[in-house]
Every structure is written in structure tokens, then in C-alpha cells.
Design a protein around this motif. Sequence first.
Motif, PDB file in Angstrom:
ATOM      1  N   ASP A 240     -24.693 -10.440 -51.822  1.00 27.19           N
ATOM      2  CA  ASP A 240     -23.849 -10.375 -53.023  1.00 27.19           C
ATOM      3  C   ASP A 240     -23.779 -11.728 -53.719  1.00 27.19           C
ATOM      4  O   ASP A 240     -23.890 -11.827 -54.949  1.00 27.19           O
ATOM      5  CB  ASP A 240     -22.440  -9.908 -52.660  1.00 27.19           C
ATOM      6  N   SER A 244     -25.360 -12.708 -57.357  1.00 28.80           N
ATOM      7  CA  SER A 244     -24.447 -13.205 -58.384  1.00 28.80           C
ATOM      8  C   SER A 244     -24.920 -14.529 -58.958  1.00 28.80           C
ATOM      9  O   SER A 244     -24.900 -14.739 -60.165  1.00 28.80           O
ATOM     10  CB  SER A 244     -23.043 -13.347 -57.786  1.00 28.80           C
ATOM     11  N   GLN A 248     -25.892 -13.776 -62.680  1.00 27.18           N
ATOM     12  CA  GLN A 248     -24.797 -14.140 -63.561  1.00 27.18           C
ATOM     13  C   GLN A 248     -24.523 -15.629 -63.659  1.00 27.18           C
ATOM     14  O   GLN A 248     -23.796 -16.072 -64.535  1.00 27.18           O
ATOM     15  CB  GLN A 248     -23.490 -13.441 -63.115  1.00 27.18           C
ATOM     16  N   LYS A 252     -18.890 -14.402 -57.431  1.00 31.68           N
ATOM     17  CA  LYS A 252     -17.693 -13.570 -57.496  1.00 31.68           C
ATOM     18  C   LYS A 252     -16.861 -13.741 -56.241  1.00 31.68           C
ATOM     19  O   LYS A 252     -17.374 -13.910 -55.177  1.00 31.68           O
ATOM     20  CB  LYS A 252     -18.084 -12.094 -57.648  1.00 31.68           C
TER      21      LYS A 252
END
Length: 252
Positions: A240, A244, A248, A252
Amino acid sequence: MSLLELEHIAKNYQEGNERKSALKDISLRVDKGDYVAIMGESGAGKTTLLNIIATLDKPTSGSIDLNGVKLKDLGEDEAARFRRKKLGFIFQNFDLLDTFNNRDNIFLPLVLGKVPEAEMEKRLKSIAEQLEITELLDRYPYEISGGQKQRVAAARALITNPELVLADEPTGALDSHSSAQLLELLDQVNRAGQTTLVVTHSALTASYSKRTLFIKDGIIYHELNKGDLTQKEYLDKISDSLNSIINQGSVK
């Protein structure tokens, strides 16, 4: 107890008329017995950082200390001796010599360090049994599989009883079965007390570590600690975070 300390490491290089930065400001500590994975996109500075820790390169600025030794101050000959005595290396392409049988490949750092033959044989017996390569010792690298080569390379890295094992994409050239074997091995030797630092693109490889550092644009951008997580939970968390950071640009 801190084994490895990096303080404000930067590395610049010249590309044509342009001066570029591979590492901008890296500070980290690795305790004795720790298992650290370093992740990041291609060009993030992972291998540059590993080469600096390995004394194969020198930083532009900053300091690095391994168990009281200031690595930046080592001359070329001193650095070579330091690598043989203090560091163990596991590379993606194995770096085994086809002109030597597997036994002599494993012995090579000990021969260079002028370790007595009886001591070499004593160390080899134990580690060959641990890695299940006893029957491979008299064969040559070109006669064995990729997974077997990686176990031979791991034996060469561990036989010196290094203070720190450095692994650069150790599962990159292996199939899933051989990768699992090597990762279990690294986990096993770490649980026995071996301090380990791995550079990898693989979230699965990183999930065997105790800490995962993410490098982006020459800095440590994010850090995860396994703590009490299961390996599956830790793997999901690493995946994850990696997705991210890549997609992005934020965690997060």
C-alpha cells in the motif's frame, strides 16, 4: 546497540555539464541484529546508498560509521580489507567464478584474508549443512541451478561472520520457489543475530524485514516497522505504501 550510523549523507555526480544529486540527505541508524529493507523506484538512490555503505563509493558529504569505524576516512586498501572482514555481500547475479568449484568460491574471502585451512573447513561444514549445499561443494557454478547458486553465494557472504550482510536485489534473478528458500534463509540467519540490509524492488522480499525504508528523490521518504504484524499484514502495508508513493507521491 547501534551498529551502523549514517548522518546527512549526500551524493552528487556530474552528467555532461549538469550536476545531479543521487542522494540528498540520508540519516539512519541500524541496530545490531536489525533487518532493514530499502525500497524505491529505479533511480531513487537505493543502489548508490548500498555502494556507499559497502565502501565501494564515497559520499559527497556526510558521515558513515560502522561499529566505530569512519568509512569515509578509509583508503582504498583499507576499504578492501574492511569489506573482506566486516561485510558480506549477496548480489542479484551471484558473482560466482565458473573457473572455481563452489567450495573454492565460498572460501575465496577467507583465502584473501589468510584464514587457516582448518578454520575454513570448520566454518564451511557448519554453514553448508545449514544451507543444504554440502553435496554441491565439489561442483561448479555452471553445473547448478539459480537457486543453488544463490545459496552458494549466501554461504560465501556468511562464512566470514560479517558484522553486516548487504544484499542487492537478492531474489531478482530467482524463480518463486528459489526466492522463498533464500528469503527463509535470510530470516533464519537474522533470527540467529545477523544484521542484514537488503535493497529490493520486491514487497515480498521487504516483508521479511523488521523495518522498511522508502527512498524517493534522494531522501528517506517514509518508514514502516513490522512490530507485531504478521508477515501478510506487513506485506499488505508495504504494498500500500509503495503504491501510494509511486502513484500519488504521498503516503496514506
